[in-house]
Design a protein around this motif. Structure first.
Motif, short mmCIF file in Angstrom:
data_model
loop_
_atom_site.label_atom_id
_atom_site.label_comp_id
_atom_site.label_asym_id
_atom_site.label_seq_id
_atom_site.Cartn_x
_atom_site.Cartn_y
_atom_site.Cartn_z
N ILE A 217 0.86 -1.17 0.00
CA ILE A 217 0.00 0.00 0.00
C ILE A 217 0.90 1.23 0.00
CG2 ILE A 217 -1.85 1.23 1.19
CD1 ILE A 217 -2.58 -1.40 2.54
N ARG A 218 0.85 1.97 -1.09
CA ARG A 218 1.73 3.12 -1.24
C ARG A 218 0.93 4.43 -1.14
NH1 ARG A 218 3.32 3.35 -6.14
NH2 ARG A 218 2.18 1.56 -6.98
N ASN A 219 1.54 5.36 -0.45
CA ASN A 219 0.94 6.68 -0.28
C ASN A 219 1.87 7.70 -0.95
OD1 ASN A 219 -0.15 9.12 0.56
ND2 ASN A 219 -0.56 8.40 2.65
N ASP A 220 1.31 8.53 -1.82
CA ASP A 220 2.13 9.53 -2.53
C ASP A 220 2.86 10.46 -1.57
OD1 ASP A 220 1.27 8.43 -4.86
OD2 ASP A 220 -0.24 9.98 -5.29
N LYS A 221 2.33 10.62 -0.36
CA LYS A 221 2.94 11.54 0.61
C LYS A 221 4.04 10.87 1.42
CE LYS A 221 -1.56 13.81 1.09
NZ LYS A 221 -2.66 14.14 2.02
N LYS A 222 4.11 9.52 1.36
CA LYS A 222 5.10 8.81 2.18
C LYS A 222 5.89 7.86 1.28
CE LYS A 222 2.16 9.12 6.26
NZ LYS A 222 1.44 8.40 7.33
N PRO A 223 7.23 7.87 1.41
CA PRO A 223 8.06 7.10 0.48
C PRO A 223 8.06 5.59 0.74
CG PRO A 223 9.44 8.18 2.11
CD PRO A 223 8.04 8.67 2.35
N ILE A 224 7.81 5.17 1.97
CA ILE A 224 7.92 3.76 2.31
C ILE A 224 6.53 3.12 2.29
CG2 ILE A 224 8.63 2.09 4.07
CD1 ILE A 224 10.61 4.15 5.10
N PRO A 225 6.32 2.08 1.46
CA PRO A 225 5.00 1.43 1.40
C PRO A 225 4.78 0.49 2.58
CG PRO A 225 6.52 0.33 -0.09
CD PRO A 225 7.27 1.51 0.48
N THR A 240 -6.94 12.12 9.03
CA THR A 240 -5.67 12.22 9.77
C THR A 240 -4.46 11.81 8.94
OG1 THR A 240 -5.89 9.97 10.64
CG2 THR A 240 -6.90 11.76 11.91
N ASP A 241 -4.70 11.20 7.78
CA ASP A 241 -3.61 10.72 6.91
C ASP A 241 -2.76 9.66 7.64
OD1 ASP A 241 -2.20 10.57 4.50
OD2 ASP A 241 -0.70 12.00 5.19
N ASN A 242 -3.39 8.90 8.49
CA ASN A 242 -2.69 7.84 9.21
C ASN A 242 -3.22 6.47 8.78
OD1 ASN A 242 -1.02 9.52 10.77
ND2 ASN A 242 -2.69 9.89 12.25
#
Length: 342
Positions: A217-225, A240-242
């Motif tokens: 699960i990848r998030n454009d805002k976070k580099p580590i899936p 909350t983007d958590n």
């Protein structure tokens, strides 16, 4: 007779090159003036040439040699005929072959340079749809869900867009990643596995549940899936983007694709939301006390009315159904269910 013998010997000497230059010139001049002499010289030349080959001819099987020569001549004539036929046939076949090549080249060129047709599939409320993607992957779409995908996959990725809930059974392909793009920059990636995604636009959370294999699960805002193991569920909160990961009951999450509605100590707020989405109705909870009620049940072919009656029997609630009304534009409002405490 003697003159003939001398003449014959003289001719033989000429043929064998034993005459002097003067005698040779005189003899050749004499042949020019006498056709009979020329004929006799030609006959003797033939006899001499033939005599030199008598020894060789005696050792040759003439019949066998003639058969071989005759067979060779026939084969050569056959090859010539076949060659002419194939050249003619090739000339005939070359034209449609060239036309076909040009056609398929132009078709492939147009196919590669034209935009790929996009397909959008929607599953109506109360129904479950199943489709097979261009790569052979299978997808079940829950009620009120949409899947957007290309008519054919190109490049290194297989990418689809989901709004709603879907169960994916991805065809294994280690060279081409399968991506499910969601809202809020979230992407679920796999190479060959089975997983469920609940990502309705009006929900605050996106749930990804892994049944088999492995997903990222990848998030454009976070580099580590985030990587899930079978039986785990990741819940992403849009506000909350958590994201949190926990173990889950797979049957309760995925049984919907078999036409079942399963509740296991489920709160009334979630029950109302799922029933509203499945039956395309508005459900209004009029008492805060109702939110604390929890239910465990499995529904398959029951209607909305039957489910509401069962809920009334297991808790102190009252369900009131308001039928659709026609608006000024001749459209109809959705049915509304009001649930209140008794």
């Amino acid at each position: 007779m003697t003159n003939v013998n001398i003449q014959t010997e003289h001719i033989i000497a000429y043929l064998e090159g034993r005459l002097s230059k003067e005698d040779t010139d005189a003899f050749e001049k004499q042949m020019l003036d006498s056709p009979e002499l020329r004929k006799e010289v030609d006959d003797l030349r033939f006899i001499c040439d033939t005599s030199q080959m008598l020894y060789i001819q005696e050792r040759i099987d003439v019949n066998k040699r003639w058969k071989n020569i005759s067979r060779t001549l026939q084969q050569n004539r056959f090859r010539q005929k076949i060659g002419h036929y194939f050249r003619y046939a090739a000339a005939i076949l070359l034209i449609p072959a060239l036309i076909g090549s040009v056609y398929f080249y132009q078709r492939a060129y147009r196919s590669d340079n034209q935009p790929i047709e996009q397909v959008e599939l929607s599953s109506a409320y109360g129904l479950i749809s199943k489709i097979t993607l261009p790569d052979g992957s299978e997808v079940w779409l829950n009620s009120g869900s949409k899947l957007h995908y290309p008519k054919r996959f190109v490049g290194d990725q297989r990418k689809v867009f989901l709004s709603g809930e879907a169960y994916f059974k991805v065809s294994s392909d280690k060279k081409h990643r399968f991506d499910v793009a969601l809202t809020n920059g979230l992407t679920v990636s796999a190479y060959g596995t089975e997983f469920n995604i609940n990502a309705y636009e009006d929900d605050d959370e996106i749930e990804t549940t892994l049944a088999k294999g492995s997903v990222e699960i990848r998030n454009d805002k976070k580099p580590i899936p985030r990587v899930l193991n079978p039986g785990e569920q990741a819940i992403y909160n849009k506000v909350t983007d958590n994201m949190k990961v926990s173990d889950i009951n797979l049957y309760m999450v995925t049984s919907w694709k078999e036409g079942k509605i399963v509740f296991r100590r489920t709160e009334m707020a979630e029950i109302a939301q799922r029933l509203s989405r499945h039956f395309n109705v508005n459900i209004i909870l009029q008492s805060k006390k109702i939110f604390n009620y929890k239910y465990s049940a499995t529904f398959t072919t029951e209607t909305l009315e039957e489910i509401l009656q069962l809920l009334e029997k297991t808790a102190p609630i009252k369900c009131t159904m308001i039928e659709p009304e026609q608006a000024s534009d001749y459209s109809y409002t959705r049915r509304t269910v009001i649930i209140e405490a008794r």
